[in-house]
Design a protein around this motif. Structure first.
Motif, PDB file in Angstrom:
ATOM      1  N   SER A  22       0.811  -1.220   0.000  1.00 49.97           N
ATOM      2  CA  SER A  22       0.000   0.000   0.000  1.00 49.97           C
ATOM      3  C   SER A  22       0.842   1.268   0.000  1.00 49.97           C
ATOM      4  O   SER A  22       0.330   2.345  -0.249  1.00 49.97           O
ATOM      5  CB  SER A  22      -0.928   0.016   1.218  1.00 49.97           C
ATOM      6  N   LEU A  92      -3.496  -8.294  -5.918  1.00 46.59           N
ATOM      7  CA  LEU A  92      -4.078  -7.642  -4.750  1.00 46.59           C
ATOM      8  C   LEU A  92      -5.507  -8.115  -4.543  1.00 46.59           C
ATOM      9  O   LEU A  92      -6.208  -8.427  -5.516  1.00 46.59           O
ATOM     10  CB  LEU A  92      -4.067  -6.125  -4.940  1.00 46.59           C
ATOM     11  N   ASP A  94      -9.540  -7.768  -3.750  1.00 49.46           N
ATOM     12  CA  ASP A  94     -10.559  -6.781  -4.085  1.00 49.46           C
ATOM     13  C   ASP A  94     -10.629  -5.805  -2.914  1.00 49.46           C
ATOM     14  O   ASP A  94     -10.717  -6.221  -1.765  1.00 49.46           O
ATOM     15  CB  ASP A  94     -11.900  -7.497  -4.267  1.00 49.46           C
ATOM     16  N   PRO A  95     -10.588  -4.498  -3.179  1.00 48.25           N
ATOM     17  CA  PRO A  95     -10.581  -3.540  -2.075  1.00 48.25           C
ATOM     18  C   PRO A  95     -11.876  -3.512  -1.269  1.00 48.25           C
ATOM     19  O   PRO A  95     -11.904  -2.974  -0.181  1.00 48.25           O
ATOM     20  CB  PRO A  95     -10.325  -2.196  -2.760  1.00 48.25           C
ATOM     21  N   GLU A  97     -16.151  -2.776  -0.912  1.00 44.26           N
ATOM     22  CA  GLU A  97     -16.991  -1.607  -1.128  1.00 44.26           C
ATOM     23  C   GLU A  97     -16.440  -0.399  -0.379  1.00 44.26           C
ATOM     24  O   GLU A  97     -16.202  -0.449   0.824  1.00 44.26           O
ATOM     25  CB  GLU A  97     -18.417  -1.894  -0.653  1.00 44.26           C
ATOM     26  N   PRO A 100     -10.120   1.822  -0.754  1.00 46.19           N
ATOM     27  CA  PRO A 100      -9.244   2.397  -1.787  1.00 46.19           C
ATOM     28  C   PRO A 100      -8.604   1.305  -2.629  1.00 46.19           C
ATOM     29  O   PRO A 100      -8.226   0.260  -2.128  1.00 46.19           O
ATOM     30  CB  PRO A 100      -8.195   3.143  -0.964  1.00 46.19           C
ATOM     31  N   ASP A 101      -8.520   1.531  -3.898  1.00 43.24           N
ATOM     32  CA  ASP A 101      -7.857   0.596  -4.795  1.00 43.24           C
ATOM     33  C   ASP A 101      -6.407   1.044  -4.919  1.00 43.24           C
ATOM     34  O   ASP A 101      -6.083   1.954  -5.666  1.00 43.24           O
ATOM     35  CB  ASP A 101      -8.547   0.578  -6.161  1.00 43.24           C
ATOM     36  N   LEU A 103      -3.710  -0.249  -6.168  1.00 44.45           N
ATOM     37  CA  LEU A 103      -3.046  -0.400  -7.452  1.00 44.45           C
ATOM     38  C   LEU A 103      -3.324   0.807  -8.346  1.00 44.45           C
ATOM     39  O   LEU A 103      -2.413   1.378  -8.942  1.00 44.45           O
ATOM     40  CB  LEU A 103      -3.498  -1.692  -8.137  1.00 44.45           C
ATOM     41  N   MET A 104      -4.560   1.232  -8.414  1.00 42.32           N
ATOM     42  CA  MET A 104      -4.898   2.373  -9.268  1.00 42.32           C
ATOM     43  C   MET A 104      -4.349   3.673  -8.693  1.00 42.32           C
ATOM     44  O   MET A 104      -3.890   4.538  -9.433  1.00 42.32           O
ATOM     45  CB  MET A 104      -6.417   2.468  -9.470  1.00 42.32           C
ATOM     46  N   ARG A 105      -4.338   3.814  -7.377  1.00 39.19           N
ATOM     47  CA  ARG A 105      -3.754   5.018  -6.773  1.00 39.19           C
ATOM     48  C   ARG A 105      -2.264   5.106  -7.096  1.00 39.19           C
ATOM     49  O   ARG A 105      -1.752   6.169  -7.410  1.00 39.19           O
ATOM     50  CB  ARG A 105      -3.974   5.029  -5.269  1.00 39.19           C
ATOM     51  N   ALA A 164      -8.189  -0.708 -16.074  1.00 36.76           N
ATOM     52  CA  ALA A 164      -9.236  -0.984 -15.103  1.00 36.76           C
ATOM     53  C   ALA A 164     -10.526  -1.154 -15.884  1.00 36.76           C
ATOM     54  O   ALA A 164     -10.939  -0.248 -16.604  1.00 36.76           O
ATOM     55  CB  ALA A 164      -9.357   0.156 -14.103  1.00 36.76           C
ATOM     56  N   PHE A 166     -14.335  -1.916 -15.143  1.00 34.22           N
ATOM     57  CA  PHE A 166     -15.224  -1.994 -13.986  1.00 34.22           C
ATOM     58  C   PHE A 166     -16.576  -1.375 -14.312  1.00 34.22           C
ATOM     59  O   PHE A 166     -16.717  -0.650 -15.297  1.00 34.22           O
ATOM     60  CB  PHE A 166     -14.604  -1.281 -12.770  1.00 34.22           C
TER      61      PHE A 166
END
Length: 179
Positions: A22, A92, A94-95, A97, A100-101, A103-105, A164, A166
């Motif tokens: 993270s 990783l 699943d973050p 509901e 924070p995701d 990987l995308m950050r 991504a 989604f």
């Protein structure tokens, strides 16, 4: 680094592993050693850290099982350790509901840190797909990424591919009007 013999994927399952990945600095350290092992000194130079900070972050990654010593050599009586990834890819969880995701950050932070005048391809497309089309597109994107990962040459500069696929959260509609 030759990835022969490495597990295909390491699934992040523990809190220690999740905390380790993270952190943006540790994410960047893993990017440095993704294709080629490096010493603490080399990692520090490439990431722009003090050697002590680099050592601290690498120890956390090693303790979490994400990186490992892949070779050693003696240099003037001192054992130099070369660190590499523990698997070809890190998966990783699943973050969840509202979570924070990471990987995308990290990907956005890396994109923002990239030289503004460097070549880049950033696109966003809004699609309407059936469940089958959604699954097929996800599989095709993964296959394309895997194909190019196999073609990776450690002598070439790094290139990052992030995607991504989604279903976004539904937009709130005020007074029955769509925006």
């Amino acid at each position: 680094m030759p990835t022969d013999g490495l597990p295909e994927a390491l699934h992040v399952t523990t809190d220690e592993q999740l905390r380790a990945v993270s952190n943006l600095t540790r994410h960047r350290i893993m990017a440095v050693i993704r294709f080629e092992p490096a010493t603490i000194t080399q990692i520090a130079e490439r990431v722009g850290l003090a050697k002590g900070s680099s050592s601290y972050h690498v120890r956390l990654l090693e303790r979490a099982g994400l990186v490992k010593v892949v070779r050693t050599r003696k240099v003037r009586g001192v054992t130099e350790r070369y660190y590499g990834m523990a698997a070809r890819s890190i998966v990783l969880p699943d973050p969840g509901e509202g979570g924070p995701d990471m990987l995308m950050r990290h990907a956005v932070a890396d994109l923002e840190a990239a030289p503004a005048d460097s070549e880049r391809h950033v696109r966003m497309a809004h699609l309407r797909l059936t469940d089958e089309q959604f699954a097929e597109l996800g599989a095709r994107l993964q296959a394309l990424a895997d194909e190019y990962r196999e073609l990776s040459d450690p002598s070439l500069p790094d290139t990052s591919l992030v995607f991504a696929l989604f279903h976004p959260a539904p937009h709130a509609q005020a007074g029955g009007e769509s925006r």
